[in-house]
Enzyme design. Structure first.
Site, PDB file in Angstrom:
ATOM      1  CB  SER A   1     -10.214 -12.469  -2.536  1.00  0.00           C
ATOM      2  OG  SER A   1     -10.863 -13.651  -2.875  1.00  0.00           O
TER       3      SER A   1
ATOM      4  CG  HIS B   1     -13.191 -11.548  -6.725  1.00  0.00           C
ATOM      5  ND1 HIS B   1     -13.913 -10.906  -5.745  1.00  0.00           N
ATOM      6  CD2 HIS B   1     -12.599 -12.599  -6.109  1.00  0.00           C
ATOM      7  CE1 HIS B   1     -13.745 -11.536  -4.596  1.00  0.00           C
ATOM      8  NE2 HIS B   1     -12.951 -12.571  -4.795  1.00  0.00           N
TER       9      HIS B   1
ATOM     10  CD  GLU C   1     -16.189  -7.684  -6.332  1.00  0.00           C
ATOM     11  OE1 GLU C   1     -16.660  -6.755  -5.665  1.00  0.00           O
ATOM     12  OE2 GLU C   1     -15.204  -8.352  -5.956  1.00  0.00           O
TER      13      GLU C   1
ATOM     14  CG  ASN D   1     -14.197 -10.055  -0.250  1.00  0.00           C
ATOM     15  OD1 ASN D   1     -15.202 -10.656   0.106  1.00  0.00           O
ATOM     16  ND2 ASN D   1     -13.247 -10.629  -0.950  1.00  0.00           N
TER      17      ASN D   1
END
Ligand code: NAD
Length: 286
Positions: free
Chosen positions: A121, A142, A154, A193
């Protein structure tokens, strides 16, 4: 897909086992490996139980379940699992040194054509680019938790990543039934995120300044913005411990007092109130 038939997933924890099963259900030959045999055993049992429930719910047939489980191998060593790989997805613990050691082996053992990705991440693939003679094949891929259900992946391009790698990853993500977004430059937290952190930061600001309770901040996000979950409720699901560690790491990197983990989060972290998994976080689940 033409270019990818065999996938090697390294790390059979929360993410790896789901990424692997998603690949197998989508028709790929998947080798899942882990340095702890007990984790592999657990992942194998979990995959079987997950698909059994899917059959019971009428989401797949018994034959489809058996075929998917037949495509998933969970008993190979890292070296054996890597040998046939067209795509490697690393999903081991979030520790740079552990990943560096692993990628050193991957760079030597995986076939020369294999695309190598990290599900990390926060650690961008450029950190590992010097280990590879051809870093054009390296990127972040991701997934989101739970990876069997979450629709988004992602694809993160490093300065070293070849266009062809991005194109192949787009095809792969579509082939496993998910939607991709391409992150064109490496940046901490990628896209999702960062969005999450912005909402959380504002939530913490409002809470710490006594503007509203966390329950009302969640209600504001859920009923006013149509978010399925407000920032505090979501944190209970993903774990206050993970949130605390990420913020602590970010604070150590920047040294900026504004990045220090918020007091209300630290109090709960120190009490061991990590969210749903411990029965208590922001909310109580007892
Ligand atoms: N948990 C999440 O919500 C989430 C979401 C997206 C991405 N990620 C990323 O996915 C990765 C894995 O996270 P997780 O939550 O699945 O972790 P986890 O702790 O559940 O699983 C990690 C697994 O890696 C294994 N492992 C550790 N060192 C290894 C090594 N050297 N070789 C092979 N296996 C090894 C462990 O035995 C364990 O089974 C991390 O990089 C994390 O940043 C996690």
């Amino acid at each position: 897909m033409e270019k990818i038939h065999n996938v090697c997933v390294i790390g059979a924890g929360v993410m790896g086992r789901q990424i692997a099963l998603n690949g197998a259900v989508s028709g790929f030959q998947v080798a899942l490996t882990d340095s702890f045999p007990a984790a592999l055993e657990k992942a194998g049992a979990w995959a079987k139980s997950y698909l059994t429930t899917s059959v019971e719910k009428g989401k797949m047939t018994q034959e489809e379940m058996e075929a998917a489980l037949g495509r998933l191998t969970v008993d190979q060593t890292l070296e054996d699992a890597l040998k046939q790989a067209d795509l490697v997805i690393e999903a081991i613990i979030e520790e740079e040194e552990a990943k560096r050691e692993l990628f050193t082996t991957v760079s030597k053992v995986a076939p020369a054509h294999a695309i190598v990705t990290s599900n990390s991440s926060y650690i961008p693939s450029s950190v590992f680019a010097p280990l590879f003679s051809d870093p054009g094949r390296l990127a972040n891929l991701h997934y989101f938790n739970p990876a069997m259900r979450m629709k988004l992946v992602e694809i993160v391009r490093g300065a070293h990543t070849a266009d062809e790698t991005i194109e192949t990853l787009k095809e792969f993500v579509s082939a496993v039934g998910k939607t991709y977004i391409v992150v064109n430059k490496e940046i901490e937290g990628f896209v999702v995120n960062r969005l999450l952190r912005a909402v959380q930061d504002e939530g913490y600001f409002l809470l710490e300044n006594g503007i509203a309770s966390f329950e009302d901040i969640d209600k504001g996000a859920e009923l006013g913005l149509n978010y399925p979950m407000g920032p505090f409720r979501l944190m209970d699901l993903t774990g206050l411990d993970i949130n605390y560690y990420n913020r602590q790491r970010h604070y150590k990197e920047t040294g900026d007092e504004a990045d220090r983990p918020p007091r209300a989060l630290e109090e709960r972290f120190l009490r061991g109130d990590y969210g749903k998994k411990t029965g208590k976080g922001w909310y109580s689940y007892e």
